[in-house]
Design an enzyme around this catalytic site. Structure first.
Site, PDB file in Angstrom:
ATOM      1  N   GLN A 153      27.535  11.388  59.264  1.00 14.14           N
ATOM      2  CA  GLN A 153      28.281  12.581  58.859  1.00 14.14           C
ATOM      3  C   GLN A 153      29.113  12.318  57.615  1.00 14.14           C
ATOM      4  O   GLN A 153      29.262  13.193  56.751  1.00 14.14           O
ATOM      5  CB  GLN A 153      29.176  13.065  60.002  1.00 14.14           C
ATOM      6  CG  GLN A 153      28.420  13.706  61.145  1.00 14.14           C
ATOM      7  CD  GLN A 153      27.511  14.836  60.692  1.00 14.14           C
ATOM      8  OE1 GLN A 153      26.293  14.722  60.757  1.00 14.14           O
ATOM      9  NE2 GLN A 153      28.084  15.927  60.241  1.00 14.14           N
ATOM     10  N   HIS A 171      27.744  13.129  54.067  1.00 14.35           N
ATOM     11  CA  HIS A 171      27.702  14.469  53.486  1.00 14.35           C
ATOM     12  C   HIS A 171      28.650  14.638  52.311  1.00 14.35           C
ATOM     13  O   HIS A 171      28.309  15.233  51.285  1.00 14.35           O
ATOM     14  CB  HIS A 171      28.070  15.517  54.546  1.00 14.35           C
ATOM     15  CG  HIS A 171      26.923  15.947  55.396  1.00 14.35           C
ATOM     16  ND1 HIS A 171      25.935  16.794  54.964  1.00 14.35           N
ATOM     17  CD2 HIS A 171      26.606  15.646  56.681  1.00 14.35           C
ATOM     18  CE1 HIS A 171      25.058  17.004  55.925  1.00 14.35           C
ATOM     19  NE2 HIS A 171      25.444  16.323  56.988  1.00 14.35           N
ATOM     20  N   GLU A 189      32.992  20.361  65.171  1.00 13.72           N
ATOM     21  CA  GLU A 189      31.734  21.025  64.800  1.00 13.72           C
ATOM     22  C   GLU A 189      30.575  20.398  65.584  1.00 13.72           C
ATOM     23  O   GLU A 189      29.775  21.098  66.191  1.00 13.72           O
ATOM     24  CB  GLU A 189      31.505  20.855  63.299  1.00 13.72           C
ATOM     25  CG  GLU A 189      30.200  21.444  62.796  1.00 13.72           C
ATOM     26  CD  GLU A 189      29.925  21.084  61.346  1.00 13.72           C
ATOM     27  OE1 GLU A 189      29.070  21.760  60.739  1.00 13.72           O
ATOM     28  OE2 GLU A 189      30.543  20.138  60.816  1.00 13.72           O
ATOM     29  N   HIS A 190      30.487  19.077  65.544  1.00 14.56           N
ATOM     30  CA  HIS A 190      29.491  18.334  66.317  1.00 14.56           C
ATOM     31  C   HIS A 190      30.224  17.378  67.248  1.00 14.56           C
ATOM     32  O   HIS A 190      31.084  16.624  66.793  1.00 14.56           O
ATOM     33  CB  HIS A 190      28.583  17.486  65.409  1.00 14.56           C
ATOM     34  CG  HIS A 190      27.987  18.216  64.259  1.00 14.56           C
ATOM     35  ND1 HIS A 190      28.572  18.246  62.998  1.00 14.56           N
ATOM     36  CD2 HIS A 190      26.850  18.941  64.159  1.00 14.56           C
ATOM     37  CE1 HIS A 190      27.812  18.945  62.179  1.00 14.56           C
ATOM     38  NE2 HIS A 190      26.763  19.395  62.839  1.00 14.56           N
ATOM     39  N   ASP A 235      20.550  18.364  63.319  1.00 14.95           N
ATOM     40  CA  ASP A 235      20.502  18.791  61.918  1.00 14.95           C
ATOM     41  C   ASP A 235      19.113  19.271  61.523  1.00 14.95           C
ATOM     42  O   ASP A 235      18.976  20.126  60.645  1.00 14.95           O
ATOM     43  CB  ASP A 235      20.914  17.642  60.995  1.00 14.95           C
ATOM     44  CG  ASP A 235      22.407  17.412  60.963  1.00 14.95           C
ATOM     45  OD1 ASP A 235      23.157  18.332  61.342  1.00 14.95           O
ATOM     46  OD2 ASP A 235      22.821  16.311  60.547  1.00 14.95           O
ATOM     47  N   HIS A 288      43.277  65.320  71.877  1.00 13.63           N
ATOM     48  CA  HIS A 288      42.200  64.591  72.549  1.00 13.63           C
ATOM     49  C   HIS A 288      41.876  65.261  73.882  1.00 13.63           C
ATOM     50  O   HIS A 288      40.705  65.444  74.236  1.00 13.63           O
ATOM     51  CB  HIS A 288      42.623  63.136  72.804  1.00 13.63           C
ATOM     52  CG  HIS A 288      42.542  62.252  71.597  1.00 13.63           C
ATOM     53  ND1 HIS A 288      43.241  62.494  70.450  1.00 13.63           N
ATOM     54  CD2 HIS A 288      41.826  61.116  71.376  1.00 13.63           C
ATOM     55  CE1 HIS A 288      42.988  61.542  69.565  1.00 13.63           C
ATOM     56  NE2 HIS A 288      42.121  60.690  70.103  1.00 13.63           N
TER      57      HIS A 288
END
Length: 445
Positions: A271, A274, A340-341, A374, A433
């Site tokens: 990771q 990235h 996230e993961h 992924d 109404h």
């Protein structure tokens, strides 16, 4: 040579921090989108006012190339697919096939509820009409993001798709050919060579291409991007729907003494590869594992291809090792982090995974690394970041569907509830109404 990398440690053993205290002490980086809004606002406004001309000017400034047109010619898509490496094509075909299998099971069916005899409420699901799918450039090439965006949109029944990706100076102003090939493989025939904030703005407001053809605006934009893309999505939200404001990628690993430190170190590094802002966090009950992972990370960082990028990410405030007393404490910790993961590498990993409440995606056991998700697990890798997994989901078929309620009451069914409608209308001081119901039962001569 890259300096040896050592993950910083947060020791929570012997303490019982509250959720608020956990959120404050856990490694967390992220980006300040507000800090670039003043830079992005003029870009968005220029594209809103001048369309493709402005977008192409900004491409020339930021991407160092001005495409001949925004829309990529069909011949270029076909050429890119024809020239795609056979191994990459085979891998993409597997990724697409597995993604379709998973996303097909997410389809929603129409639900008809009979509230009372003669009174029904039907919920039907209608796809968004036109969607812009953003695929970033930058440090890497992301054909997998084409798959992850396009497949759920197609399964949802979205009728009009456009993939937008930055033009590349190395490829004559076209997006990377692997991106074009992935789009062609998926049957997407509309690809725009535009990225960044100007790409988001052009998707939102549309324009006229250099050949006079219309560039139709979209109703929703999905897909990750850098801080400028995120800022543009924030500015355009409302004029267009968005999936989320994606931040830098992140992985958390909950592990005990049974975890293999080589696996854990490799996953943390994967990771960090990235982006220098990527977050890699290990939460563990085992000091021995923490020590072994620290050694493995230091050694492997020296030999990995993007060693400088990895080392910077792992040494940043967003990465680290968190020591806890028990797996139960670890579950509380990773739920507070809301990764996230999230990988679970513990005894009884499936049972532990079932207790997780906050994560974009959970990867169970030693044979389910994030890298699998992924590309080829079938799951979607466009996931909430920066703790947003506490309240938001990843990209799915549901992202592209709108639920519409259809109310169908007969005279008798309305009559049976009319007095309650009137009572609630009066309680809210909205007598008209109630009148809208009452007049339907008044005799008129």
């Amino acid at each position: 040579m890259t300096a040896r990398t050592e993950l910083r440690r947060v020791d929570l053993r012997g303490s019982s921090p509250s959720t608020a205290e956990l959120r404050a002490v856990l490694p967390r980086g992220g980006v300040d989108v507000n800090s670039v809004l003043h830079l992005v606002t003029p870009v968005v406004e220029a594209v809103r006012e001048r369309g493709a001309d402005a977008a192409l000017e900004y491409s020339e400034t930021f991407d160092r190339v001005r495409p001949d047109s925004v829309r990529v010619p069909a011949a270029e898509l076909a050429k890119a697919l024809d020239q795609l490496d056979p191994d990459v094509r085979a891998a993409l075909e597997v990724s697409i096939e597995r993604s379709r299998i998973v996303h097909e099971d997410q389809r929603r069916s129409e639900t008809v509820t009979t509230v009372v005899p003669g009174g029904t409420v039907t919920e039907k699901w209608v796809p968004v009409e036109r969607v812009g799918l953003y695929v970033p450039g930058g440090n890497a090439v992301y054909p997998s993001s084409v798959v992850m965006n396009v497949v759920p949109a197609q399964v949802a029944g979205v009728g009009s798709l456009v993939v937008a990706s930055p033009p590349q100076a190395d490829f004559g102003g076209l997006p990377h050919p692997t991106i074009l090939a992935a789009a062609a493989l998926l049957g997407v025939d509309e690809v725009w060579a535009v990225g960044g904030a100007q790409g988001v703005a052009l998707l939102t407001y549309g324009g006229v291409d250099t050949d006079g053809a219309a560039l139709e605006p979209v109703d929703m934009i999905t897909g990750p991007g850098n801080i400028y893309v995120t800022a543009a999505k924030r500015l355009c939200r409302g004029a267009v729907g968005i999936d989320s404001e994606a931040g830098p990628t992140e992985i958390a690993i909950l592990a005990d003494h049974t975890a293999d430190p080589v696996h854990v170190a490799a996953d943390l590094i994967s990771q960090a590869e990235h982006d220098v802002l990527a977050a890699s966090v290990l939460v563990t009950t085992s000091v021995a594992l923490a020590d072994a992972v620290t050694r493995e990370v230091a050694e492997r960082t020296l030999t990995t291809k993007h060693s400088d990028r990895v080392a910077t990410a792992l040494a940043g405030e967003q990465s680290g090792i968190v020591l806890v007393d028990t797996v139960a404490d670890g579950i509380r910790t990773v739920d507070a982090y809301a990764a996230e993961h999230l990988e679970i590498q513990t005894e009884n990993a499936s049972e532990v995974a079932g207790r997780i409440r906050s994560a974009g995606a959970v990867f169970v056991g030693p044979w389910s690394p994030v890298s699998l998700g992924d590309y080829c697990a079938g799951s979607n890798h466009v996931l909430p970041t920066a703790g947003c997994a506490r309240h938001s989901s990843g990209l799915s078929v549901q992202t592209f569907l709108r639920g519409i309620h259809i109310v169908d009451y007969s005279r008798d069914a309305l009559d049976g509830v009319a007095k309650h409608v009137v009572a609630l209308a009066n309680a809210e001081d909205l007598p008209a109404h109630g009148d809208a119901v009452r007049v339907r039962f008044e005799s008129r001569s």
